[in-house]
Design a protein around this motif. Structure first.
Motif, PDB file in Angstrom:
ATOM      1  N   HIS A 110      -4.282 -10.227  -5.050  1.00 20.85           N
ATOM      2  CA  HIS A 110      -3.929  -8.961  -5.332  1.00 20.85           C
ATOM      3  C   HIS A 110      -4.720  -8.487  -5.904  1.00 20.85           C
ATOM      4  O   HIS A 110      -4.597  -6.890  -5.273  1.00 20.85           O
ATOM      5  CB  HIS A 110      -2.189  -9.214  -6.131  1.00 20.85           C
ATOM      6  CG  HIS A 110      -1.471 -10.121  -5.933  1.00 20.85           C
ATOM      7  ND1 HIS A 110      -0.755 -10.211  -4.812  1.00 20.85           N
ATOM      8  CD2 HIS A 110      -1.391 -11.234  -5.970  1.00 20.85           C
ATOM      9  CE1 HIS A 110       0.254 -10.871  -4.966  1.00 20.85           C
ATOM     10  NE2 HIS A 110      -0.299 -11.998  -5.297  1.00 20.85           N
TER      11      HIS A 110
ATOM     12  N   MET B 127       1.125 -16.206  -3.450  1.00 24.38           N
ATOM     13  CA  MET B 127       1.517 -16.045  -5.012  1.00 24.38           C
ATOM     14  C   MET B 127       1.454 -17.833  -5.763  1.00 24.38           C
ATOM     15  O   MET B 127       2.801 -18.393  -5.229  1.00 24.38           O
ATOM     16  CB  MET B 127       3.189 -15.576  -5.735  1.00 24.38           C
ATOM     17  CG  MET B 127       3.264 -14.001  -4.833  1.00 24.38           C
ATOM     18  SD  MET B 127       5.335 -13.576  -4.562  1.00 24.38           S
ATOM     19  CE  MET B 127       5.133 -11.861  -4.896  1.00 24.38           C
TER      20      MET B 127
ATOM     21  N   PRO C 142       7.050 -16.645  -8.286  1.00 21.74           N
ATOM     22  CA  PRO C 142       7.342 -15.980  -7.177  1.00 21.74           C
ATOM     23  C   PRO C 142       8.006 -14.663  -7.467  1.00 21.74           C
ATOM     24  O   PRO C 142       8.884 -14.297  -6.984  1.00 21.74           O
ATOM     25  CB  PRO C 142       8.294 -16.506  -6.913  1.00 21.74           C
ATOM     26  CG  PRO C 142       9.304 -17.947  -7.727  1.00 21.74           C
ATOM     27  CD  PRO C 142       8.000 -17.484  -9.095  1.00 21.74           C
TER      28      PRO C 142
ATOM     29  N   ILE D 114       6.968  -9.875  -8.868  1.00 23.15           N
ATOM     30  CA  ILE D 114       6.867  -8.916  -9.440  1.00 23.15           C
ATOM     31  C   ILE D 114       7.250  -8.172 -10.322  1.00 23.15           C
ATOM     32  O   ILE D 114       8.420  -7.857 -10.376  1.00 23.15           O
ATOM     33  CB  ILE D 114       5.910  -7.879  -8.207  1.00 23.15           C
ATOM     34  CG1 ILE D 114       4.942  -8.921  -7.188  1.00 23.15           C
ATOM     35  CG2 ILE D 114       6.258  -6.641  -8.258  1.00 23.15           C
ATOM     36  CD1 ILE D 114       4.030  -9.371  -7.245  1.00 23.15           C
TER      37      ILE D 114
ATOM     38  N   LYS E 135       8.262 -15.174  -1.262  1.00 26.26           N
ATOM     39  CA  LYS E 135       6.402 -15.129  -1.047  1.00 26.26           C
ATOM     40  C   LYS E 135       6.350 -15.561  -0.032  1.00 26.26           C
ATOM     41  O   LYS E 135       4.787 -15.022   0.510  1.00 26.26           O
ATOM     42  CB  LYS E 135       6.306 -16.775  -1.922  1.00 26.26           C
ATOM     43  CG  LYS E 135       6.414 -16.868  -3.647  1.00 26.26           C
ATOM     44  CD  LYS E 135       6.707 -18.312  -4.192  1.00 26.26           C
ATOM     45  CE  LYS E 135       4.739 -18.714  -4.002  1.00 26.26           C
ATOM     46  NZ  LYS E 135       5.195 -19.326  -5.499  1.00 26.26           N
TER      47      LYS E 135
ATOM     48  N   TYR F 235       6.091 -12.305   1.300  1.00 29.56           N
ATOM     49  CA  TYR F 235       5.610 -11.068   0.756  1.00 29.56           C
ATOM     50  C   TYR F 235       4.107 -10.682   1.277  1.00 29.56           C
ATOM     51  O   TYR F 235       3.858  -9.797   1.842  1.00 29.56           O
ATOM     52  CB  TYR F 235       5.304 -11.152  -0.758  1.00 29.56           C
ATOM     53  CG  TYR F 235       4.780  -9.944  -1.358  1.00 29.56           C
ATOM     54  CD1 TYR F 235       5.429  -9.368  -1.925  1.00 29.56           C
ATOM     55  CD2 TYR F 235       3.577 -10.574  -1.434  1.00 29.56           C
ATOM     56  CE1 TYR F 235       4.642  -8.046  -2.827  1.00 29.56           C
ATOM     57  CE2 TYR F 235       2.383 -10.428  -2.040  1.00 29.56           C
ATOM     58  CZ  TYR F 235       3.675  -8.037  -2.745  1.00 29.56           C
ATOM     59  OH  TYR F 235       2.257  -7.050  -3.516  1.00 29.56           O
ATOM     60  N   THR F 236       3.629 -12.722   1.739  1.00 26.97           N
ATOM     61  CA  THR F 236       2.291 -12.562   1.931  1.00 26.97           C
ATOM     62  C   THR F 236       1.851 -12.533   3.303  1.00 26.97           C
ATOM     63  O   THR F 236       1.488 -11.244   3.955  1.00 26.97           O
ATOM     64  CB  THR F 236       2.037 -13.944   1.928  1.00 26.97           C
ATOM     65  OG1 THR F 236       2.008 -15.075   1.252  1.00 26.97           O
ATOM     66  CG2 THR F 236       0.737 -14.139   2.500  1.00 26.97           C
TER      67      THR F 236
ATOM     68  N   THR G  30       0.972 -23.585 -13.541  1.00 24.87           N
ATOM     69  CA  THR G  30       1.475 -23.564 -12.825  1.00 24.87           C
ATOM     70  C   THR G  30       2.956 -24.845 -13.083  1.00 24.87           C
ATOM     71  O   THR G  30       2.342 -25.766 -13.122  1.00 24.87           O
ATOM     72  CB  THR G  30       1.681 -23.385 -11.658  1.00 24.87           C
ATOM     73  OG1 THR G  30       2.903 -22.736 -10.834  1.00 24.87           O
ATOM     74  CG2 THR G  30       0.844 -24.069 -10.480  1.00 24.87           C
TER      75      THR G  30
ATOM     76  N   GLU H  72      12.184 -19.966  -4.344  1.00 24.74           N
ATOM     77  CA  GLU H  72      11.141 -19.289  -3.877  1.00 24.74           C
ATOM     78  C   GLU H  72      11.844 -18.829  -2.343  1.00 24.74           C
ATOM     79  O   GLU H  72       9.851 -17.827  -1.677  1.00 24.74           O
ATOM     80  CB  GLU H  72       9.392 -20.329  -3.231  1.00 24.74           C
ATOM     81  CG  GLU H  72       9.203 -21.390  -4.871  1.00 24.74           C
ATOM     82  CD  GLU H  72       8.038 -21.355  -5.271  1.00 24.74           C
ATOM     83  OE1 GLU H  72       7.259 -21.957  -4.159  1.00 24.74           O
ATOM     84  OE2 GLU H  72       7.385 -20.703  -5.991  1.00 24.74           O
TER      85      GLU H  72
ATOM     86  N   TYR I 229      -0.232 -11.499 -11.566  1.00 25.28           N
ATOM     87  CA  TYR I 229      -0.472 -10.887  -9.891  1.00 25.28           C
ATOM     88  C   TYR I 229      -0.972  -8.822 -10.195  1.00 25.28           C
ATOM     89  O   TYR I 229      -1.776  -8.562  -9.655  1.00 25.28           O
ATOM     90  CB  TYR I 229       0.263 -10.370  -9.046  1.00 25.28           C
ATOM     91  CG  TYR I 229       0.994 -12.103  -8.679  1.00 25.28           C
ATOM     92  CD1 TYR I 229       0.360 -13.328  -9.419  1.00 25.28           C
ATOM     93  CD2 TYR I 229       2.496 -12.318  -8.721  1.00 25.28           C
ATOM     94  CE1 TYR I 229       0.995 -14.371  -8.756  1.00 25.28           C
ATOM     95  CE2 TYR I 229       2.318 -13.761  -8.375  1.00 25.28           C
ATOM     96  CZ  TYR I 229       1.787 -15.080  -8.527  1.00 25.28           C
ATOM     97  OH  TYR I 229       2.466 -15.828  -8.399  1.00 25.28           O
TER      98      TYR I 229
END
Length: 644
Positions: free
Chosen positions: A24, A53, A57, A59, A109, A112-113, A220, A320, A397
């Motif tokens: 990020h 991420m 998962p 923001i 996720k 987003y990527t 995690t 996710e 992030y």
């Protein structure tokens, strides 16, 4: 370099900026540099890990939503991408005042990527390279050219395969990859997050150049197969009926989508018994882990040990993405062995028959001691070497992204010979974050919180565009039309607030009936509209009924009018405090100042000032171990120093 492949690779390219890492921080740094016209290359160990991420998962969240809004106001990308890829959105802390309202969005996720990668791949002046950077290349700065505390300057980087990229600035955004190792009980794997390749060589190059590194750790939780979870035993957590976008550029109508649900459950005494019985198998408590973990995001082992009086802890079950059955088990990160993890998770209501897709793990990594950074995020010893994100000792992030943006902007401005963009504590959460990193003893991963911002009533997420668009426009990341719209919005707010203070209503029957209908006390004389808005039960929107002269205004303008009037006294008081604060920030301290010459300074203060090398008196005053009396001594000395 030890273990480095020796070959005759003749690839030698010339670019302006090299960004190491495509998380990020790296994405925002590279986009900023490229959009400002500099030829930029971004290096990643895997193009599939761009904007990955590896942990939660989502923001945003408490205070983190502020950071994303500020990043967007400055011309960053994260807010735009999450608006396109979220699957649930909630405004947190709505029962409290606007200063702590924070937007949080559950992300898909993979989407987003994919979306962030698409943005990078189609950005002019930006090249993506999958390879590991092993060395930074520098040259000595001649004494007559120095002008700063730096003795070296960046001239390029070398990759593992021997290719050399000559450049004028390097931005390190290595996240948790430097000499990373993942721990799950007795099992240790020398990889980065999600089993990706670690970066094992750059650390030595940095240390050879005099950069001080240290070990941090984070963790995690496990991911579960959705089909093995009994959601009927959990509390459903739905998104907001009306979604508020992160980006000021996003049309609110475009984010009103069907949302997925998250779920809430709890640990219990049986969970805690299993954890306590197996602490000797935890790398954290067995002394295997060297790094320091985040205080504000502890593992479940830490929670059970440090909060022994608590009978239960919250566990959030979050999807996710839309196209996977993986569910994130928030609140239960762990480094316990796999068998203990499964037994522990299966004591939680709804997880009795859960099947793990991915184990929980802890990850250790190298990062910098951020006292070596200037407020521009340039490493003081090496001109042109910038850093951002978890490499700077922060977590999250959002914290990473805003640092990446600032580092990218300032790398460009350094190359162009312009003054760095430094936001202060009185105008942004970004300023609070960076100031805390470079002036405080941070012995654990730093996490942003609203309580860290002294002027948080001014630094709300809803007014980030009004506070920071001017800087985005000034540096060149916010276009003329966007900035013009922000100025128009500001003008509309000011004019309407002024009208509310100057417009009065009498004590006639229409007004009294209106007040009674809304449970508000009657008025006995002519009263300003603003005075009525200040009443808890009334608002600017409600007063539309008794305000026939009112023009129709956009929703975001209405929101600002209401807040500015309701909190007028508090806002003015904080603005006065900020004014006093800024006086100290403008008192610059010469980089060449010899603190040993300031004879009346206490020994501890002298040591700390020499260690941190603050850029101004305000920074100096926030360094632990420097007292108000020391600042008074320093001010007197600086006045004499200035006069020669």
């Amino acid at each position: 370099m030890e273990n480095l492949i020796t070959n005759k690779n003749t690839i030698r390219e010339q670019v302006d900026v090299c960004v190491i890492g495509a998380g990020h921080a790296g994405c925002e740094a590279a986009l900023a540099a490229a959009r400002l016209g500099l030829e930029t290359v971004i290096f990643t160990v895997s193009v599939d890990s761009i904007a990955l991420m590896p942990c939660n998962p989502n923001i945003g969240g408490s205070s983190k939503g502020h950071l994303v809004r500020e990043l967007d106001a400055l011309g960053g990308e994260m807010g735009k991408v999450i608006d396109k890829t979220f699957i649930q959105s909630k405004m947190l802390n709505k029962s409290k005042g606007p200063a702590v309202h924070s937007l949080r969005a559950q992300a898909d996720k993979a989407d987003y990527t994919r979306e962030m990668r698409r943005v990078l791949e189609n950005q002019d002046n930006l090249t993506i390279r999958q390879c590991e950077v092993c060395e930074i290349l520098t040259e000595e700065i001649p004494c007559e050219d120095a002008g700063t505390a730096a003795s070296q300057r960046i001239v390029g980087v070398r990759t593992y395969t021997g290719a050399v990229y000559e450049c004028k600035a390097v931005i390190i955004c290595s996240g948790t990859y430097l000499k990373a190792r993942c721990l799950c009980g007795e099992a240790i794997t020398y990889t980065g997050p999600n089993g990706l390749q670690a970066a094992n060589y750059l650390s030595k190059s940095l240390e050879d150049h005099g950069v001080e590194l240290r070990r941090f750790k984070t963790g995690t939780p496990a991911r579960m197969d959705k089909r093995s979870i009994d959601f009927s035993k959990m509390e459903e957590q739905k998104g907001d009926d009306t979604v508020v976008p992160f980006s000021f550029s996003t049309n609110p109508e475009d984010v009103q989508i069907d949302q997925v649900s998250c779920y809430l459950t709890y640990t219990n005494e049986k969970t805690h018994e299993i954890i306590r019985a197996n602490l000797d198998r935890s790398p954290i408590y067995a002394g295997v882990i060297e790094g320091t973990g985040p205080r504000y995001c502890p593992s479940i082992e830490d929670k059970v040990v440090k909060f022994a009086e608590k009978e239960r802890h919250q566990v959030f079950i979050e999807p996710e993405g839309l196209h996977t059955n993986e569910m994130y088990v928030g609140g239960m990160s762990s480094s316990l062995p796999e068998d203990v993890q499964l037994a522990m998770y299966r004591t939680v209501p709804g997880l009795e028959n859960c099947r793990m897709v991915r184990n929980a793990y802890a990850i250790e990594y190298d990062c910098i001691a951020p006292k070596q950074l200037s407020a521009s995020l340039e490493i003081k010893k090496i001109k042109g070497l910038f850093s951002a994100g978890q490499f700077n000792g922060s977590s999250g992030y959002e914290e990473a992204a805003v640092q990446g943006l600032i580092a990218g902007i300032n790398a460009v401005r350094m190359i162009q010979g312009k003054e760095a963009l430094v936001l202060d504590r009185g105008e942004s959460y970004i300023g609070v974050l960076i100031d805390d990193l470079v002036t405080k003893e941070n012995n654990e991963p730093y996490r942003m919180m609203t309580s860290r911002a002294e002027y948080r009533l001014l630094l709300r997420q809803d007014n980030a565009d009004l506070r920071l668009r001017k800087y985005g426009h000034e540096v060149g990341l916010v276009d003329e039309e966007t900035y013009r719209r922000t100025l128009e919005k500001e003008s509309l707010i000011e004019k309407e607030v002024e009208r509310m203070f100057s417009t009065t209503v009498g004590a006639n029957k229409t007004i009294q009936d209106f007040l009674e209908a809304h449970g508000s006390a009657s008025v006995k004389k002519s009263t300003a509209m603003a005075e009525l808005i200040c009443r808890p039960e009334l608002s600017y929107e409600l007063l539309k009924e008794i305000d026939p002269e009112r023009e129709e205004l956009p929703a975001d303008v209405v929101e600002q009018i209401n807040i500015n009037i309701k909190y007028d006294g508090y806002i003015k008081r904080q603005m006065q405090q900020v004014k006093q604060f800024k006086k100290m920030e403008t008192r610059k301290i010469p980089a060449s100042l010899n603190y040993d010459d300031v004879s009346s300074l206490r020994l501890e203060a002298r040591q700390k000032l020499k260690e941190f090398r603050p850029e101004n008196v305000g920074q100096a005053s926030r360094i632990s171990g420097v007292s108000p009396a020391d600042i008074s001594v320093l001010l007197v000395y600086l006045e004499q120093y200035r006069k020669g």
